[in-house]
Write a protein that holds these residues in place. Structure first.
Motif, PDB file in Angstrom:
ATOM      1  N   LYS A 163       0.932  -1.226   0.048  1.00  0.00           N
ATOM      2  CA  LYS A 163      -0.032   0.085   0.138  1.00  0.00           C
ATOM      3  C   LYS A 163       0.714   1.128   0.073  1.00  0.00           C
ATOM      4  N   THR A 164       2.182   1.093  -0.374  1.00  0.00           N
ATOM      5  CA  THR A 164       3.020   2.416  -0.279  1.00  0.00           C
ATOM      6  C   THR A 164       2.674   3.363  -1.247  1.00  0.00           C
ATOM      7  N   PRO A 165       2.265   4.749  -1.167  1.00  0.00           N
ATOM      8  CA  PRO A 165       2.238   5.676  -2.155  1.00  0.00           C
ATOM      9  C   PRO A 165       3.602   6.142  -2.825  1.00  0.00           C
ATOM     10  N   ASN A 166       4.764   5.444  -2.327  1.00  0.00           N
ATOM     11  CA  ASN A 166       6.087   5.956  -2.843  1.00  0.00           C
ATOM     12  C   ASN A 166       6.271   5.665  -4.279  1.00  0.00           C
ATOM     13  N   ARG A 167       6.607   6.284  -5.069  1.00  0.00           N
ATOM     14  CA  ARG A 167       6.675   6.189  -6.566  1.00  0.00           C
ATOM     15  C   ARG A 167       8.219   5.850  -6.862  1.00  0.00           C
ATOM     16  N   HIS A 168       9.218   5.921  -6.057  1.00  0.00           N
ATOM     17  CA  HIS A 168      10.648   5.481  -6.304  1.00  0.00           C
ATOM     18  C   HIS A 168      10.659   3.964  -6.572  1.00  0.00           C
ATOM     19  N   VAL A 169      11.579   3.294  -7.214  1.00  0.00           N
ATOM     20  CA  VAL A 169      11.766   2.034  -7.396  1.00  0.00           C
ATOM     21  C   VAL A 169      12.549   1.535  -6.059  1.00  0.00           C
ATOM     22  N   LEU A 170      13.482   2.202  -5.677  1.00  0.00           N
ATOM     23  CA  LEU A 170      13.927   1.650  -4.477  1.00  0.00           C
ATOM     24  C   LEU A 170      13.384   2.243  -3.132  1.00  0.00           C
ATOM     25  N   ILE A 171      12.827   1.559  -2.209  1.00  0.00           N
ATOM     26  CA  ILE A 171      12.297   2.086  -0.978  1.00  0.00           C
ATOM     27  C   ILE A 171      12.815   1.116   0.068  1.00  0.00           C
ATOM     28  N   ASN A 172      12.631   1.690   1.392  1.00  0.00           N
ATOM     29  CA  ASN A 172      12.656   0.698   2.659  1.00  0.00           C
ATOM     30  C   ASN A 172      11.642   1.110   3.577  1.00  0.00           C
ATOM     31  N   ALA A 173      11.714   0.621   4.762  1.00  0.00           N
ATOM     32  CA  ALA A 173      10.500   0.628   5.665  1.00  0.00           C
ATOM     33  C   ALA A 173      10.449   2.163   6.070  1.00  0.00           C
ATOM     34  N   LYS A 174      11.205   2.994   5.999  1.00  0.00           N
ATOM     35  CA  LYS A 174      11.242   4.424   6.312  1.00  0.00           C
ATOM     36  C   LYS A 174      10.297   5.196   5.243  1.00  0.00           C
ATOM     37  N   THR A 175      10.910   5.094   3.818  1.00  0.00           N
ATOM     38  CA  THR A 175      10.425   6.079   2.722  1.00  0.00           C
ATOM     39  C   THR A 175       9.164   5.265   2.373  1.00  0.00           C
ATOM     40  N   ALA A 176       8.831   4.052   2.600  1.00  0.00           N
ATOM     41  CA  ALA A 176       7.608   3.165   2.075  1.00  0.00           C
ATOM     42  C   ALA A 176       6.344   4.095   2.667  1.00  0.00           C
ATOM     43  N   LEU A 177       6.365   4.912   3.766  1.00  0.00           N
ATOM     44  CA  LEU A 177       5.420   5.713   4.416  1.00  0.00           C
ATOM     45  C   LEU A 177       5.364   6.934   3.905  1.00  0.00           C
TER      46      LEU A 177
END
Length: 428
Positions: free
Chosen positions: A331-345
């Motif tokens: 359900k992450t709104p992040n459009r970046h390909v690489l994400i982690n637990a912090k940036t996924a929010l």
């Protein structure tokens, strides 16, 4: 309610029971008596008398639904908002330092700040880490140099009417180049104005290569600043010039390639290595790569605004990482390909430390892999700067450097081959 045990204060239980047995009994007797179940527990901030706190709590719940926050994270954010906004006058912004100091330990200051920013209730009064670093490092310098060097670093960081701000990396490198020289001069000199051309020449004489070049650039910047501000009478670096350093680059050995293969085992690591090894992507471009830059059906990828054909290795590693990304953060709104637990929010890219933690700290250098890819292209196709600039979106200077290195390697190979042929002819 049934066993007689008192509930703990501040409990967030949906039912007034101490365990599942009492909850089951309560549900049984309610159904038997036809009594509807009690309403579910809601955070007190949602029904607070403070309209600012009530709207902030509602906005936190909306952000949680939009960004995929867990229920516990939403409730912790509301706890932090309650502490920060509970006694705050309506309409008055909250300082970021106060948010970090007052919220409970279980609450996330980042999420609380995100809610306050959307409502325009946050005042950022925090000090950048680089400014604190400047204050701490310059405070350890001798008294005659500390204030002038601090002012110089702050001008590098912020810029002035005739100079643009420099990057944080430039500030770190420049100070690292002049600090040992200043500490050495402090034994015989008490101020920058007392430093002479002889002192500068003697301090630079043992330095070689990039260390000397960086030290010269930093000293010229420091004394130009001091001269412009009237801190010195004469600039001892006025006739000092940096020397051109011949760049050397050799193809990666088999041992280096095998070492990278042993380290890059997770889908994220393999994707980062593939982007650098196939598409010669820089670390910043890898972090900022978004899903909009991927065209998997047509096998195309856009990195830093430059479209390229998607290779088979990169295609397979992308599919593996996207499968893990979708399963971990659906359900992450992040459009970046690489994400982690912090940036996924949120919606921002991963930090540079993300790449360092996955590869650099384990001995894998992305710039080494990237340079090897460009050099391999130049050796295979030919030392053509225009071809390298078009394929990898390089500047003319960088493309010319890679072409020159490749041409030197090709000339060396040709010379070795001719020498071997000459020796064979002599024997015959």
């Amino acid at each position: 309610m049934y066993c007689g045990k008192p509930l703990p204060e501040g409990s967030r239980r949906d039912r007034a029971y101490c365990d599942n047995k009492c909850r089951g009994l309560g549900s049984y007797y309610r159904r038997k008596a036809g009594v509807p179940p009690p309403p579910r527990w809601e955070h007190p901030a949602l029904t607070s008398d403070n309209p600012v706190l009530r709207s902030a709590a509602a906005h936190a719940r909306q952000l949680g639904e939009a960004n995929g926050w867990s229920p516990s994270l939403v409730q912790c954010a509301m706890d932090g908002l309650t502490v920060v906004l509970g006694e705050c006058p309506p309409g008055k912004p909250v300082k970021l330092t106060e948010v970090r100091a007052r919220i409970p330990r279980h609450a996330s200051s980042l999420r609380v700040a995100e809610v306050l920013i959307d409502l325009e209730l946050l005042e950022d009064d925090s000090v950048l880490a680089v400014r604190s670093w400047i204050e701490n490092r310059t405070a350890k310098l001798p008294a005659g140099f500390a204030s002038d060097v601090r002012a110089w670093l702050l001008v590098l960081l912020d810029g002035d009417s005739r100079a643009k701000p420099r990057s944080h990396t430039c500030v770190y490198v420049y100070f690292g180049g002049v600090r040992p020289l200043l500490e050495n001069w402090a034994t015989t000199r008490g101020h920058l104005r007392e430093v002479t051309v002889t002192d500068v020449t003697a301090a630079l004489s043992p330095l070689r290569g990039w260390q000397r070049r960086n030290a010269i650039a930093a000293l010229r910047s420091l004394f130009r600043f001091a001269k412009k501000r009237g801190l010195i009478f004469a600039n001892p670096t006025a006739r000092l010039k940096t020397e051109d350093i011949q760049r050397n680059l050799l193809p990666m050995t088999n041992a280096e390639v095998l070492a990278v293969q042993r380290v890059a085992v997770t889908p994220a690591q393999r994707l980062i290595v593939a982007l650098a090894a196939v598409h010669a992507a820089r670390a910043t471009a890898i972090r900022r790569l978004t899903l909009d830059g991927l065209d998997l059906p047509n096998r195309r990828i856009t990195i830093a605004g430059h479209g390229q054909r998607l290779g088979e290795l990169t295609h397979q590693t992308l599919l593996a990482w996207l499968d893990q990304r979708r399963a971990t953060w659906p359900k992450t709104p992040n459009r970046h390909v690489l994400i982690n637990a912090k940036t996924a929010l949120g919606t921002g890219p991963v930090s540079p430390e993300y790449l360092k933690r996955h590869l650099l700290h384990q001995g894998v250098y992305l710039e080494r892999i990237r340079g090897d890819r460009v050099l391999h292209e130049a050796l295979t196709v030919g030392a053509d700067p225009l071809h390298l600039a078009l394929v990898f979106n390089l500047s003319h200077t960088a493309a010319s450097c890679y072409a020159a290195i490749a041409q030197n390697l090709l000339d060396d190979q040709t010379g070795v081959h001719r020498g071997a042929v000459g020796r064979e002819s002599g024997r015959s």
